[in-house]
Design a protein around this motif. Sequence first.
Motif, mmCIF file in Angstrom:
data_model
loop_
_atom_site.group_PDB
_atom_site.id
_atom_site.type_symbol
_atom_site.label_atom_id
_atom_site.label_comp_id
_atom_site.label_asym_id
_atom_site.label_seq_id
_atom_site.Cartn_x
_atom_site.Cartn_y
_atom_site.Cartn_z
ATOM 1 N N ARG A 669 0.840 -1.191 0.000
ATOM 2 C CA ARG A 669 0.000 0.000 0.000
ATOM 3 C C ARG A 669 0.879 1.247 0.000
ATOM 4 O O ARG A 669 1.715 1.428 0.878
ATOM 5 N N VAL A 670 0.675 2.095 -1.010
ATOM 6 C CA VAL A 670 1.321 3.403 -1.065
ATOM 7 C C VAL A 670 0.224 4.418 -1.328
ATOM 8 O O VAL A 670 -0.566 4.261 -2.264
ATOM 9 N N ALA A 671 0.127 5.441 -0.487
ATOM 10 C CA ALA A 671 -0.941 6.445 -0.570
ATOM 11 C C ALA A 671 -2.310 5.800 -0.404
ATOM 12 O O ALA A 671 -3.306 6.281 -0.951
ATOM 13 N N GLY A 672 -2.365 4.697 0.342
ATOM 14 C CA GLY A 672 -3.630 4.027 0.587
ATOM 15 C C GLY A 672 -4.129 3.197 -0.564
ATOM 16 O O GLY A 672 -5.206 2.598 -0.482
ATOM 17 N N GLU A 673 -3.373 3.108 -1.665
ATOM 18 C CA GLU A 673 -3.788 2.368 -2.849
ATOM 19 C C GLU A 673 -2.884 1.151 -3.047
ATOM 20 O O GLU A 673 -1.734 1.135 -2.613
ATOM 21 N N PRO A 674 -3.410 0.106 -3.728
ATOM 22 C CA PRO A 674 -2.581 -1.084 -3.968
ATOM 23 C C PRO A 674 -1.326 -0.741 -4.773
ATOM 24 O O PRO A 674 -1.350 0.102 -5.677
ATOM 25 N N PHE A 675 -0.257 -1.443 -4.434
ATOM 26 C CA PHE A 675 1.026 -1.247 -5.110
ATOM 27 C C PHE A 675 1.652 -2.620 -5.293
ATOM 28 O O PHE A 675 1.730 -3.415 -4.345
ATOM 29 N N ALA A 676 2.073 -2.928 -6.507
ATOM 30 C CA ALA A 676 2.711 -4.216 -6.803
ATOM 31 C C ALA A 676 3.995 -3.972 -7.575
ATOM 32 O O ALA A 676 4.056 -3.110 -8.458
ATOM 33 N N VAL A 677 5.017 -4.750 -7.250
ATOM 34 C CA VAL A 677 6.319 -4.581 -7.892
ATOM 35 C C VAL A 677 6.936 -5.952 -8.122
ATOM 36 O O VAL A 677 6.733 -6.881 -7.320
ATOM 37 N N ARG A 678 7.662 -6.083 -9.206
ATOM 38 C CA ARG A 678 8.386 -7.323 -9.515
ATOM 39 C C ARG A 678 9.851 -6.982 -9.723
ATOM 40 O O ARG A 678 10.191 -6.076 -10.490
ATOM 41 N N ILE A 679 10.729 -7.711 -9.026
ATOM 42 C CA ILE A 679 12.171 -7.535 -9.147
ATOM 43 C C ILE A 679 12.719 -8.746 -9.897
ATOM 44 O O ILE A 679 12.518 -9.887 -9.475
ATOM 45 N N SER A 680 13.401 -8.497 -11.005
ATOM 46 C CA SER A 680 13.924 -9.599 -11.814
ATOM 47 C C SER A 680 15.172 -10.193 -11.168
ATOM 48 O O SER A 680 15.711 -9.661 -10.189
ATOM 49 N N ARG A 681 15.660 -11.260 -11.766
ATOM 50 C CA ARG A 681 16.851 -11.939 -11.238
ATOM 51 C C ARG A 681 18.127 -11.131 -11.449
ATOM 52 O O ARG A 681 19.178 -11.491 -10.921
ATOM 53 N N ILE A 682 18.030 -10.070 -12.245
ATOM 54 C CA ILE A 682 19.201 -9.195 -12.415
ATOM 55 C C ILE A 682 18.984 -7.854 -11.720
ATOM 56 O O ILE A 682 19.691 -6.881 -11.991
ATOM 57 N N GLY A 683 17.995 -7.796 -10.837
ATOM 58 C CA GLY A 683 17.806 -6.605 -10.012
ATOM 59 C C GLY A 683 17.102 -5.456 -10.694
ATOM 60 O O GLY A 683 17.263 -4.307 -10.267
ATOM 61 N N VAL A 684 16.306 -5.734 -11.716
ATOM 62 C CA VAL A 684 15.551 -4.686 -12.400
ATOM 63 C C VAL A 684 14.117 -4.689 -11.866
ATOM 64 O O VAL A 684 13.485 -5.748 -11.770
ATOM 65 N N ALA A 685 13.609 -3.500 -11.525
ATOM 66 C CA ALA A 685 12.274 -3.381 -10.942
ATOM 67 C C ALA A 685 11.248 -3.017 -12.004
ATOM 68 O O ALA A 685 11.504 -2.174 -12.870
ATOM 69 N N VAL A 686 10.079 -3.659 -11.924
ATOM 70 C CA VAL A 686 8.940 -3.312 -12.768
ATOM 71 C C VAL A 686 7.740 -3.095 -11.844
ATOM 72 O O VAL A 686 7.339 -4.013 -11.116
ATOM 73 N N VAL A 687 7.197 -1.883 -11.847
ATOM 74 C CA VAL A 687 6.003 -1.594 -11.051
ATOM 75 C C VAL A 687 4.794 -2.058 -11.845
ATOM 76 O O VAL A 687 4.550 -1.591 -12.962
ATOM 77 N N GLU A 688 4.023 -2.994 -11.285
ATOM 78 C CA GLU A 688 2.906 -3.590 -12.000
ATOM 79 C C GLU A 688 1.561 -3.020 -11.588
ATOM 80 O O GLU A 688 0.567 -3.210 -12.291
ATOM 81 N N GLU A 689 1.505 -2.330 -10.451
ATOM 82 C CA GLU A 689 0.271 -1.683 -10.022
ATOM 83 C C GLU A 689 0.632 -0.537 -9.093
ATOM 84 O O GLU A 689 1.488 -0.687 -8.215
ATOM 85 N N ALA A 690 -0.002 0.619 -9.302
ATOM 86 C CA ALA A 690 0.253 1.788 -8.459
ATOM 87 C C ALA A 690 -0.864 2.793 -8.671
ATOM 88 O O ALA A 690 -1.594 2.753 -9.679
ATOM 89 N N SER A 691 -0.998 3.692 -7.728
ATOM 90 C CA SER A 691 -1.979 4.770 -7.858
ATOM 91 C C SER A 691 -1.625 5.651 -9.056
ATOM 92 O O SER A 691 -0.451 5.972 -9.299
ATOM 93 N N SER A 692 -2.653 6.051 -9.794
ATOM 94 C CA SER A 692 -2.433 6.921 -10.949
ATOM 95 C C SER A 692 -1.960 8.306 -10.541
ATOM 96 O O SER A 692 -1.477 9.075 -11.381
ATOM 97 N N GLU A 693 -2.059 8.633 -9.246
ATOM 98 C CA GLU A 693 -1.632 9.943 -8.761
ATOM 99 C C GLU A 693 -0.128 10.020 -8.521
ATOM 100 O O GLU A 693 0.411 11.090 -8.261
#
Length: 699
Positions: A669-693
């Motif tokens: 939860r960030v800003a009260g909204e769902p937040f999802a993140v995926r970290i790859s095996r080489i340490g690269v982050a992909v945000v898959e869900e976040a508040s549009s704000e």
Amino acid sequence: MPAETVGGSRPMTPGRPEPVSAGPVRPAAQARRQPVSAHGDVLCVNAPAMAASGPDGQLRGEGLHGFFRSGVRTLSRMELRLGGIEPLALQGDLSSAAQARFLAAVRTPGDLDPDPALTVERLRHADGVETITVRNAGSRPARLPLEITLGTDLGNLADIAAGQRPPDVPGQVQSAGLRWSARGHGAVVSARPSPHAVLAGAGVLRWDLEVQPGARWSVELQVELESAPTAVRPPIGRGAGVAIPWPDLAIRCDDSRAEVLVRRSLDSLGSLLLADSDRPTDLYAASGAPWRFGLAAADALWAARYSLPLGTRLAGGTLRALARRQQVAAGPSGRAEGLIPGALRHAGPELPPSCTATEATLLFVTVLAEAWRWGLPRQEVLELLPAAERALCALRATAESSAVEGFVTDLGRAPDERVGYLPAARCEVQAQAHRAALHGAELLEAFGRPGGAQWREWAAGLRSRFRERFWVDDLSGGRPAAALTADDRTLSAVACSFVHLLDLGLAAEGDSLPGLLDREQTRLLAQRLAAPELDCGWGLRTLSSKSARFNPLGHRSGAVRVHETAMAVSGLAEAGFEREAGALLEGLLAASAHAGGRLPEMYAGEQRLPDCPPVPHPAACRPAAVSTAAAAHAVFALAGVRPDVPARRVVVRPASTAPLGELELSGLRVAGEPFAVRISRIGVAVVEEASSELQLGAR
């Protein structure tokens, strides 16, 4: 434990022969009571309720065995016999933090088959409900009595933990069960279906069973506490209408140990949630079961801080609960205005005792500032800001009158408590005070309050003085001092309290606050933490194994405290020392695999050996709010989610070495909204869900 009296005879010690005296009888020396241990017990917890027994599920009235509610033992004995014998215990373990399952077997009398025909399953919930099921897998009907012997002393948890056991209370028949009353409390056990016989004197409920082949029979027992009304109502647990603060977290990871650790740690933390009876939606965490089953301010704040990636509800409830308990004026004992209450605690063999009020008061400011960054609503921050300002006043008052000039000693030590103890400025207190000053400055400036610039100036001065006077040069390049005394001596113990110097705190734009150490000093500290004298392979010892006072079971002299190791993992990773952070995290994960994913508060700092589990600590809480929250935090920290909701920004800065392999977290939860993140095996982050704000960034 005190000896029992049987049949009116004089006390005897079970298992020992009576001595034969050839002369005058001398008074026997009173046996010294020993605190009970529970490291081998199965503990189910659902605050404010708890149940404890051995792995066989039998409650024998020994140690902490029994059902407890609000600090009172409602039932101390629940011993089951089928056909006059105890079932053979096969398995007993937790199915969740609040529930345990025990399985046992019974051979039917006269059965020629060597395999047991009957199994007995006991499902126990901490709230006081136990369901007993007898299954018949044999070829003949099973006709035999089921007897359950019950008893209680209605004792106080703190007294029982200290080794005191009150006498059992006589029972009375009540409806479909038994009732006991004494010392302002009553306990009732009811059964469904009703027993065929109730023997109040012996405390026995009896059913005459006939279980057909392939059939089962069940009985549900419920234990309830009845207490007289009091002026101060005790805390309550999380009610059915109050949602858990992290309802939909999901984790997937290449390292399955991390998945189990996070899920079960949060399950355990949820079992410790309490609320004041008049504010049931303001949740906070009890310190731990069974030894500190109530609100301890510093522990509750650490748990709330570590759970911020899951939302700000727990932080908000904890801050409000402690603001209600804050000292709003200087007390008659001499304690400063603005203190969050805390007890005096042992600090190990090389340092004088410290007061947890210091840690709690400084941490209050940090938790409020970081909760604001994670999205605590502005109005809630405004309501709590006066309490943070009072905490800063307590810091200023202590700094101005400190016995160690230029540094901060204990905020909560009244003059009468300082007698016999040399005042000392600890390195971890300087780190906490420095962080609180900077977080306080951020809050004051953001909300238009005066004083921000002065706190930044004070923090800069403390930083300069610390680097000059707290650093001890040695052949390895140097290390921080553990403390400075009022007579200008350096206490140079090598302890894992150094990790607080790496806990810099969340600042604007997802950055970290400045630390008390410079870059080279931080590098040397990282090397020191990774060395075998502190890292035993399961985590960080609280005191170096090279110390003459090292004790692997010492709470502050050598045991591994999960909280501080997890703090080192996140601090080292944030500082760029990912190899050292990964090694410490591996130790925690390895220890968790031996504990079913439920790390205790601490365990022995014995050197890790192949194929051997960590040695348990007899006084460790299981679960403990700080260790459960910190264990999850150590995994979350590797994702590197660092928000600044007031600036509508979130930065994701994962560990580039990806020590857990691929890691997916959803339900944050960030800003009260769902937040999802995926970290790859080489340490690269992909945000898959976040508040549009939110504006997303990565570095």
